[in-house]
Enzyme design. Structure first.
Site, PDB file in Angstrom:
ATOM      1  N   ASN A   8       4.313   2.652   5.911  1.00  0.00           N
ATOM      2  CA  ASN A   8       5.360   1.658   5.662  1.00  0.00           C
ATOM      3  C   ASN A   8       6.096   2.057   4.388  1.00  0.00           C
ATOM      4  OD1 ASN A   8       6.924  -0.579   5.244  1.00  0.00           O
ATOM      5  ND2 ASN A   8       5.230  -1.984   4.800  1.00  0.00           N
ATOM      6  N   LYS A  10       8.756   0.870   3.201  1.00  0.00           N
ATOM      7  CA  LYS A  10       9.475  -0.259   2.579  1.00  0.00           C
ATOM      8  C   LYS A  10      10.917   0.167   2.278  1.00  0.00           C
ATOM      9  CE  LYS A  10       5.065  -2.038   1.221  1.00  0.00           C
ATOM     10  NZ  LYS A  10       4.239  -2.800   0.303  1.00  0.00           N
ATOM     11  N   HIS A  86       5.425  -9.073   7.845  1.00  0.00           N
ATOM     12  CA  HIS A  86       4.896  -8.540   6.581  1.00  0.00           C
ATOM     13  C   HIS A  86       5.015  -9.603   5.489  1.00  0.00           C
ATOM     14  CE1 HIS A  86       4.335  -6.095   3.044  1.00  0.00           C
ATOM     15  NE2 HIS A  86       3.809  -5.176   3.830  1.00  0.00           N
ATOM     16  N   GLU A  88       5.769  -9.459   2.473  1.00  0.00           N
ATOM     17  CA  GLU A  88       6.952  -9.368   1.604  1.00  0.00           C
ATOM     18  C   GLU A  88       8.151 -10.051   2.246  1.00  0.00           C
ATOM     19  OE1 GLU A  88       6.858  -5.150   1.006  1.00  0.00           O
ATOM     20  OE2 GLU A  88       5.182  -5.345  -0.395  1.00  0.00           O
ATOM     21  N   GLU A 162      -3.870  -7.705   5.984  1.00  0.00           N
ATOM     22  CA  GLU A 162      -3.413  -7.310   4.656  1.00  0.00           C
ATOM     23  C   GLU A 162      -3.565  -8.477   3.694  1.00  0.00           C
ATOM     24  OE1 GLU A 162      -0.441  -3.877   4.591  1.00  0.00           O
ATOM     25  OE2 GLU A 162       0.704  -5.647   5.028  1.00  0.00           O
ATOM     26  N   GLY A 168       0.209  -3.524  -2.886  1.00  0.00           N
ATOM     27  CA  GLY A 168       0.922  -2.970  -4.038  1.00  0.00           C
ATOM     28  C   GLY A 168       0.243  -3.278  -5.357  1.00  0.00           C
ATOM     29  N   SER A 198      -3.107  -1.483  -0.697  1.00  0.00           N
ATOM     30  CA  SER A 198      -3.554  -0.486  -1.677  1.00  0.00           C
ATOM     31  C   SER A 198      -4.493   0.574  -1.113  1.00  0.00           C
ATOM     32  CB  SER A 198      -4.183  -1.176  -2.894  1.00  0.00           C
ATOM     33  OG  SER A 198      -3.215  -1.920  -3.592  1.00  0.00           O
TER      34      SER A 198
HETATM   35  P1  PGA Z   1       0.516  -0.830  -0.366  1.00  0.00           P
HETATM   36  O1  PGA Z   1       1.363  -1.598   0.740  1.00  0.00           O
HETATM   37  O2  PGA Z   1      -0.265   0.254   0.355  1.00  0.00           O
HETATM   38  O3  PGA Z   1       1.504  -0.291  -1.316  1.00  0.00           O
HETATM   39  O4  PGA Z   1      -0.408  -1.833  -0.974  1.00  0.00           O
HETATM   40  C1  PGA Z   1       0.813  -1.898   1.990  1.00  0.00           C
HETATM   41  C2  PGA Z   1       1.776  -2.730   2.777  1.00  0.00           C
HETATM   42  O5  PGA Z   1       2.447  -3.580   2.196  1.00  0.00           O
HETATM   43  O6  PGA Z   1       1.911  -2.570   3.997  1.00  0.00           O
END
Ligand code: PGA
Length: 240
Positions: A8, A10, A86, A88, A162, A168, A198
């Protein structure tokens, strides 16, 4: 079969040439590359082994919806996976469970594989794993409302667990606890469940060696070819 790794990206990278370079370095089997919309077509043309994924989609299939992208448009770009719900987007774009459920329905209808993201916030997790399970079960119930084909009948619906506080954050959940949550999710829904939050070159093996964890959704580490390659290497030593 190899476990699934989803990259991903982003809102990265900054331009198309970087995106093409990154795609070339991430082009492995049983990998889904999910770039931002503007790079989808070109990334799709540059990958041979990986599948193409989108990070979002709209729930109406075309029409007067400024700024939105439809399931058919994604299909025409050879997109086969779509990430839905997601955290976010839930947090920054006000995406609701109702919108998510409509997106899932629209995507499954045209044959896209859906990766639905669920996971509890820290306030919930602080109270313990029982509270977290309740939160996730509730999210699944709402997000899948009206999707009759969910679960056993639909191999195209996948879940990414998640925990929001681990995204993140540089600090992942423990492999043991996430495996427990994932087996809980599988009791609700007979489907593949990935872990996300992460995941990096160092901890990937700990997650992927868990029999019940079917893969990983990788954010920041997917932007670094060296880290991503190490995750793939770890993955290739564990089969589903
Ligand atoms: P990250 O993001 O690996 O940077 O924690 C994972 C995600 O949001 O899908």
């Amino acid at each position: 079969m190899r476990k699934l790794i989803v990259a991903n990206w982003k809102s990265n990278p900054k331009n198309l040439s970087e995106a093409i370079k990154l795609a070339g370095a991430s082009d492995f089997k049983n990998v889904v590359i999910a770039p931002p919309y503007p790079y989808l077509e070109q990334v799709g043309k540059h990958i041979r082994r990986a599948s193409l994924g989108a990070q979002n989609v709209f729930f109406e299939n075309g029409g007067p919806y400024t700024g939105e992208v439809s399931v058919s448009q994604l299909r025409h770009l050879k997109v086969t996976y779509v990430i839905v719900g997601h955290s976010e987007r839930r947090k920054n774009l006000g995406e609701t469970d109702e919108m998510i459920s409509k997106k899932i329905r629209a995507s499954l209808k045209v044959g896209l594989n859906v990766l639905l993201c669920v996971g509890e916030d820290w306030d919930t997790r602080r109270k313990g794993i029982v509270a977290a399970k309740k939160f996730v079960a509730n999210q699944l119930k709402k997000d899948l409302a009206g999707n009759r084909k969910r679960g056993a009948g639909n191999r195209k619906l996948l879940i990414a667990y998640e925990p929001v506080w681990a995204i993140g954050a540089g600090k992942a959940d423990s492999a043991k606890t996430s495996a427990e949550m994932i087996s809980f999710i599988k009791k609700i829904l007979d489907t593949k469940v990935l872990y996300g939050g992460s995941v990096n070159a160092k901890n990937a093996a700990a997650f992927l060696r868990q029999g019940g964890i079917d893969g990983a959704l990788v954010g920041s580490a997917s932007l670094d070819p060296k880290s991503f390659k190490a995750i793939i290497k770890a993955r290739d030593s564990f089969r589903v």
